[in-house]
Design a protein around this motif. Structure first.
Motif, PDB file in Angstrom:
ATOM      1  N   SER A 296       0.848  -1.189   0.000  1.00 35.24           N
ATOM      2  CA  SER A 296       0.000   0.000   0.000  1.00 35.24           C
ATOM      3  C   SER A 296       0.883   1.239   0.000  1.00 35.24           C
ATOM      4  O   SER A 296       2.093   1.158   0.125  1.00 35.24           O
ATOM      5  N   ASP A 297       0.254   2.372  -0.167  1.00 35.31           N
ATOM      6  CA  ASP A 297       0.975   3.637  -0.168  1.00 35.31           C
ATOM      7  C   ASP A 297       0.625   4.442   1.078  1.00 35.31           C
ATOM      8  O   ASP A 297       0.548   5.677   1.042  1.00 35.31           O
ATOM      9  N   LEU A 298       0.418   3.733   2.210  1.00 40.67           N
ATOM     10  CA  LEU A 298       0.040   4.408   3.443  1.00 40.67           C
ATOM     11  C   LEU A 298       1.207   5.213   3.996  1.00 40.67           C
ATOM     12  O   LEU A 298       2.355   4.786   3.964  1.00 40.67           O
ATOM     13  N   ARG A 299       0.877   6.357   4.528  1.00 32.95           N
ATOM     14  CA  ARG A 299       1.871   7.224   5.147  1.00 32.95           C
ATOM     15  C   ARG A 299       1.709   7.133   6.661  1.00 32.95           C
ATOM     16  O   ARG A 299       0.597   7.140   7.181  1.00 32.95           O
ATOM     17  N   ALA A 342       7.329   2.355   0.689  1.00 29.98           N
ATOM     18  CA  ALA A 342       8.200   2.793  -0.406  1.00 29.98           C
ATOM     19  C   ALA A 342       9.656   2.805   0.046  1.00 29.98           C
ATOM     20  O   ALA A 342      10.549   2.378  -0.693  1.00 29.98           O
ATOM     21  N   PHE A 343       9.895   3.285   1.265  1.00 31.61           N
ATOM     22  CA  PHE A 343      11.263   3.304   1.797  1.00 31.61           C
ATOM     23  C   PHE A 343      11.818   1.878   1.894  1.00 31.61           C
ATOM     24  O   PHE A 343      12.956   1.609   1.496  1.00 31.61           O
ATOM     25  N   ASN A 421      12.905   6.435  -8.948  1.00 30.52           N
ATOM     26  CA  ASN A 421      11.616   7.134  -9.050  1.00 30.52           C
ATOM     27  C   ASN A 421      10.913   7.227  -7.703  1.00 30.52           C
ATOM     28  O   ASN A 421      10.276   8.244  -7.394  1.00 30.52           O
ATOM     29  N   ILE A 422      11.009   6.165  -6.888  1.00 29.54           N
ATOM     30  CA  ILE A 422      10.379   6.192  -5.566  1.00 29.54           C
ATOM     31  C   ILE A 422      11.019   7.265  -4.698  1.00 29.54           C
ATOM     32  O   ILE A 422      10.332   8.050  -4.033  1.00 29.54           O
TER      33      ILE A 422
END
Length: 458
Positions: A296-299, A342-343, A421-422
């Protein structure tokens, strides 16, 4: 004598006035025609102005085909009615249209009333005068434009000059319209290609995410094997001791020392079992968090050291299998408000890249992860290995899509490109690579502690 001379001057003045008015009209018409980039509008404007300036019951435009072998009628009107389209081969000897194109010269024909060649003329009217002129731009033939009328001797020098001027304007306008249409078609093809490329890139990124998640699954399975295996061993031992103690109870042969020994063994086994299960539960919880982050792209806020250790933990079995060590040296208390999934994907890619490329073929390699605060808003994270390094000619291409030195060996060439890109688009930072002689590869990331809102389209 004086009257005749006066009449001559009057006629000259009238002719000059008419010529001046015609030139002014042609200039206005030329600006209108050449301003249009739509080929249908160009045809419509030419048709309208030809009838305004010249006697023309028929107006036809032919354009060369792509093979330069034939002239296609692309516009034809006779007394307001469209003409049936025809194709005229360029080498057709009896065709005045083809002759005009071949010679690239205007052709004026005045037919006698009893001429029997009217079948060569488009339309059904009794035609007496015909005028053909080439459409030329920069010595390049585009086609032929023609007008016809049933009036005899309708096209003299004045009419020819006007028609040639219209042809010149028309050729420029048609060339511009064709260039604009080609540019639009190229743009549509480029947009379509870009859309397909983005779709393919998105699919490849998802595959990379799933591959990364697969590595995590393999890692957690290996890490869980130890505590669960120990738990099974302790549980089976405790079961055997309990069975033996129960037999002693049933035989009334239990002594105080036997009871104390059993209780002590049960306490030790329970404590060891609890530690193993707690460790397994902790591993599962960390894996669940990593799995959520990776898919997911959760922050959220996370500790940099803990985030790195979680990724390292899931890759530890692969590191041990390859015979390498990994050291983590990160300042405590570096809290990031960013995208841990992403990290983690970037860090995982860098570690795997070091194993597969930098340390390939050697044992007892060392990978180090060093994290320090750079300033109040940023941290610097360095991933370094002591492997073979990166060749100078590859350094500038390492972040390019599909660049790999292991072509045909399972490498997609997307890992570093996706990581780049990330870092740039999602984490809002920068990443660079260097490879000093004899020092392996060094990847340096500068990341903000507080990431900007995620930007799409990587």
């Amino acid at each position: 004598m004086i009257d005749a001379e006066t009449e001559h001057h009057r006629r000259v003045a009238v002719a000059l006035k008419e010529t001046s008015a015609t030139l002014e009209t042609l200039g206005t018409i030329g600006r209108e025609i050449t301003a249009s980039l739509n080929i249908k509008d160009v045809f419509g404007a030419l048709h309208r102005h030809v009838h305004h300036l010249l006697d023309a019951s028929s107006f036809v435009v032919y354009l060369l085909d792509d093979d330069q072998r034939a002239l296609n009628m692309v516009f034809g009107m006779e007394l307001g009615q469209p003409l049936s389209q025809i194709i005229v081969p360029l080498d057709l000897p009896e065709s005045n249209i083809a002759r005009c194109a071949r010679e690239q010269q205007a052709v004026v024909i005045h037919l006698e009333p009893d001429n029997d060649q009217k079948t060569l003329i488009p339309g059904t009217l009794d035609t007496r005068s015909l005028l053909y002129a080439p459409l030329i731009v920069c010595e390049r033939l585009l086609g032929v434009m023609s007008i016809q009328t049933s009036l005899p001797d309708a096209y003299g020098e004045r009419e020819l000059s006007i028609f040639l001027a219209l042809c010149a304007y028309g050729a420029i306008a048609l060339d511009n319209a064709a260039a604009y249409a080609a540019a639009e078609a190229s743009q549509r093809r480029a947009d379509q290609a870009l859309s397909e490329l983005r779709q393919t890139q998105g699919e490849l990124i998802q595959r990379e995410k799933l591959a990364s998640l697969g590595s995590l699954v393999a890692g957690v399975a290996h890490e869980l094997n130890t505590p669960i295996g120990n738990s099974l061993l302790v549980a089976s031992t405790l079961r055997d001791e309990s069975t033996q103690f129960l037999q002693q109870v049933q035989q009334s042969s239990v002594r105080r020392s036997d009871l104390e020994r059993y209780c002590q063994s049960a306490a030790e086994s329970s404590d060891l079992l609890m530690r193993c299960l707690v460790k397994a539960a902790d591993l599962i919880a960390r894996f669940k968090q990593l799995a959520v982050d990776q898919t997911s792209d959760l922050r959220r806020s996370f500790d940099l050291r803990t985030g790195c250790e979680d990724v390292v933990l899931m890759l530890s079995s692969r590191l041990r299998g390859a015979g390498h060590q990994l050291e983590v040296d990160i300042t405590d208390g570096l809290i990031m408000d960013s995208y841990p999934g992403a990290f983690g994907q970037v860090l995982s890619n860098l570690i795997i890249n070091a194993i597969v490329h930098g340390l390939d073929g050697q044992m007892h390699g060392l990978i180090s992860i060093v994290g320090r605060p750079k300033d109040k808003q940023h941290i610097v994270l360095i991933v370094k290995d002591n492997g073979r390094g990166i060749q100078a000619e590859h350094l500038e291409r390492i972040f390019e899509p599909f660049f790999t030195t292991r072509f045909g060996q399972g490498g997609s060439g997307l890992g570093m490109h996706i990581s780049y890109n990330i870092v740039r688009s999602i984490l809002g930072g920068s990443i660079s690579v260097s490879s000093p002689a004899g020092e392996g590869a060094i990847f340096e990331m500068i990341l903000p502690l507080y990431a900007m809102e995620q930007r799409l389209g990587i």
